[in-house]
Design a protein around this motif. Structure first.
Motif, short mmCIF file in Angstrom:
data_model
loop_
_atom_site.label_atom_id
_atom_site.label_comp_id
_atom_site.label_asym_id
_atom_site.label_seq_id
_atom_site.Cartn_x
_atom_site.Cartn_y
_atom_site.Cartn_z
N GLN A 356 -29.06 26.88 26.72
CA GLN A 356 -29.39 28.29 26.67
C GLN A 356 -29.93 28.62 25.28
O GLN A 356 -29.62 27.93 24.31
CB GLN A 356 -28.16 29.16 26.95
N GLY A 357 -30.73 29.69 25.21
CA GLY A 357 -31.05 30.24 23.90
C GLY A 357 -32.45 30.04 23.37
O GLY A 357 -32.74 30.47 22.26
N LEU A 358 -33.36 29.39 24.10
CA LEU A 358 -34.73 29.27 23.61
C LEU A 358 -35.39 30.65 23.66
O LEU A 358 -35.37 31.33 24.68
CB LEU A 358 -35.53 28.28 24.45
N SER A 359 -36.00 31.05 22.53
CA SER A 359 -36.58 32.38 22.45
C SER A 359 -37.65 32.40 21.36
O SER A 359 -37.97 31.36 20.76
CB SER A 359 -35.50 33.41 22.11
N LEU A 360 -38.17 33.59 21.08
CA LEU A 360 -39.14 33.76 20.01
C LEU A 360 -38.62 33.28 18.67
O LEU A 360 -39.39 32.93 17.78
CB LEU A 360 -39.51 35.25 19.88
N HIS A 361 -37.30 33.26 18.52
CA HIS A 361 -36.67 32.97 17.23
C HIS A 361 -36.29 31.50 17.09
O HIS A 361 -35.65 31.13 16.10
CB HIS A 361 -35.43 33.85 17.06
N THR A 362 -36.64 30.67 18.06
CA THR A 362 -36.26 29.26 18.02
C THR A 362 -37.49 28.37 18.15
O THR A 362 -38.62 28.85 18.31
CB THR A 362 -35.29 28.92 19.18
#
Length: 556
Positions: A356-362
């Motif tokens: 979980q957690g892939l986003s613009l910030h990763t």
């Protein structure tokens, strides 16, 4: 170029226990197809697209919750277990959808959410209006707080969505437990009235003709007596792959519940089934699928395995060994509505390791590489004996929406962690049906509404585009599903074979040899006929890196 299959044996008679070898397609109703233009998918949208599902070649459908709910957690906060939320239609529309599925040869499994109810459920409202120690309160997990005036939580348990798992009833020393969102109050499964109510719910849907249930948080219904502090590390859904769990998960008494449910399902014809969402290590998982309990359990250790041939071989063999001890099939899964789509998980620098957690910030995934690995992985997943689950859009190679602006997020996890955990919205984006239509054809012709934004990249994954391309991921899934059924791989066995190097996973199941190259280097193939391949350019007896084939095991 794709080579044709060799002359194939007659298909074997199906095991009457259909769930032992079924391929089951998960539908997330609010993101599958919208019939009325409100931007949220619905039951009529599913019914209208039933021909697509039948043509894909799956055996059954699993529908995430469509029950009455304030939608604080996208329907996993249920206010009425025996009615349809108006967002999705009504009971009459459910019956029409179910009938259409059965006419199309598809079984239907519905989600059951027994760990908790919505705080808007009539029971919880009654509990709040009732005194301490009342029968209404005993249906839930109310406790007196610690401290001089009960101002501290009863124990140190944390919510899986962030923050404390306890909320105080204003003006009192009483707190209620919610292992998820504050609007999802945990039920007391040691209370006979709770058990009786869910038996009635099982019968309600079984009487309507559903073929089974996916049981949400199946390992969490029973909490340890006394609710002691948690001294263990808490991972995904409370359980790390190395076996940590804590007093709120995987308690032995939970199995008594499923033995009771099994007796109910056995009263109905047609092999009604149950599948456990149980985030527990493999040996513990097998306990949920003993002959007098459930039929299947999602193989989350398989889903959590990094892109490595040795790691996959180990978890596959461990699963086969443990499940065979209880006479149950393995149930393979790579993606669902709670984890990053595996097309994107496999495209990062440490492929397969971020759930979980892939986003613009990763880190942003390599979309091409991720899709290439995902196409190869289906030769492993569908080549194995047992049952398999496909998450909607997986058959298109759909990636996670990793560029979603945070202002669109709706997952309670995002808000309870103050944005530290971006949540699961990225894998729940509405499907693209038509590349050049508004909202990519998710709704009626003139509708631009979608409850979550679709990225521009979805145009190239639209179903109408892939339908025209013989080398698309959709075409690949249709072919592999057909071959899996033809060769009866779901009822087979695994025989491990020695690959050309350590990066290659190679096994035989009945008349098919699967070769999955998880490395970067091209490797030689056996001198056998290819019946399916993950890339169109595989030829001349060589298998490129991050690609796979199925080969007919007998020389012509």
């Amino acid at each position: 170029m794709q080579t044709s299959a060799t002359t194939q044996p007659a298909r074997q008679h199906k095991d009457p226990s259909w769930w032992r070898h079924a391929v089951i397609y998960q539908i997330y109703p609010r993101s599958f197809a919208d019939s009325d233009g409100d931007g949220i998918g619905d039951l009529q949208g599913i019914r209208d697209r039933m021909d697509y599902l039948a043509r894909l070649g799956v055996d059954a459908l699993w529908l995430s919750p469509f029950y009455r709910s304030p939608q604080a957690d996208a329907g996993y906060d249920v206010a009425d277990y025996r009615d349809v939320d108006p967002l999705f239609g009504d009971l009459d529309e459910f019956d029409k959808m179910l009938s259409r599925a059965h006419q199309s040869g598809l079984k239907v499994i519905v989600d059951l959410v027994p760990n908790h109810t919505s705080d808007e459920h009539v029971w919880f409202k009654e509990a709040l209006a009732s005194p301490v120690g009342s029968a209404a309160r005993d249906r839930y997990m109310f406790r007196t707080g610690k401290g001089e005036n009960g101002e501290l939580p009863p124990n140190n348990w944390e919510s899986l969505f962030g923050g404390s798992a306890w909320t105080r009833i204003e003006g009192t020393d009483q707190w209620y437990l919610h292992m998820f969102d504050v609007k999802q109050a945990d039920l007391n499964w040691r209370n006979p009235e709770v058990r009786e109510e869910f038996i009635r719910t099982l019968r309600f849907w079984l009487d309507r003709g559903v073929d089974g249930f996916r049981v949400d948080v199946a390992h969490g219904l029973i909490k340890k007596e006394g609710l002691p502090d948690n001294e263990e590390k808490q991972g995904v859904e409370g359980v790390d792959i190395d076996g940590h769990h804590g007093p709120m998960w995987d308690q032995e008494d939970v199995h008594e519940i499923y033995r009771e449910w099994r007796k109910v399902l056995n009263e109905y014809d047609g092999e009604r089934t149950m599948v456990a969402e149980a985030w527990v290590p493999t040996p513990r998982m097998a306990r949920f699928i003993r002959a007098d309990e459930m039929c299947q359990a999602f193989n989350f250790p398989y889903l959590m395995t990094p892109w490595n041939a040795s790691s996959y071989r180990n978890i596959i063999q461990r699963s086969l060994d443990e499940f065979s001890k209880v006479g149950a099939p393995s149930t393979w899964v790579m993606s669902n509505h709670d984890v990053t789509r595996h097309t994107s998980r496999l495209g990062i620098s440490k492929p397969g390791t971020v759930l979980q957690g892939l986003s613009l910030h990763t880190e942003q995934p390599d979309e091409v590489l991720g899709l290439r690995r995902a196409r190869a992985s289906i030769f492993m997943t569908l080549g194995l004996p047992g049952s398999a689950y496909i998450y909607q859009g997986e058959e298109l190679g759909l990636p996670e929406n990793t560029t979603m602006d945070d202002r669109f997020r709706q997952d309670p996890t995002y808000f309870r962690t103050n944005g530290k955990d971006v949540g699961r919205d990225g894998c729940r984006v509405p499907l693209p049906w038509k590349a050049k239509a508004p909202a990519y054809g998710f709704g009626p012709a003139d509708s631009t509404n979608t409850w979550l934004p679709q990225p521009d990249s979805f145009a190239r994954y639209a179903i109408d585009v892939e339908e025209k391309d013989p080398f698309s991921t959709l075409a690949l899934y249709r072919r592999v599903l057909k071959l899996r059924q033809w060769y009866d791989l779901g009822n087979g066995d695994v025989e491990w074979l020695e690959g050309p190097n350590e990066d290659v996973l190679m096994f035989r199941n009945k008349d098919i040899i699967a070769v999955i190259n998880m490395g970067e280097q091209t490797v030689p193939l056996p001198e056998l006929q290819i019946v399916a391949q993950s890339l169109p350019e595989i030829m001349n007896g060589l298998l490129p890196g991050n690609s796979a084939v199925w080969m007919y095991a007998h020389k012509r």
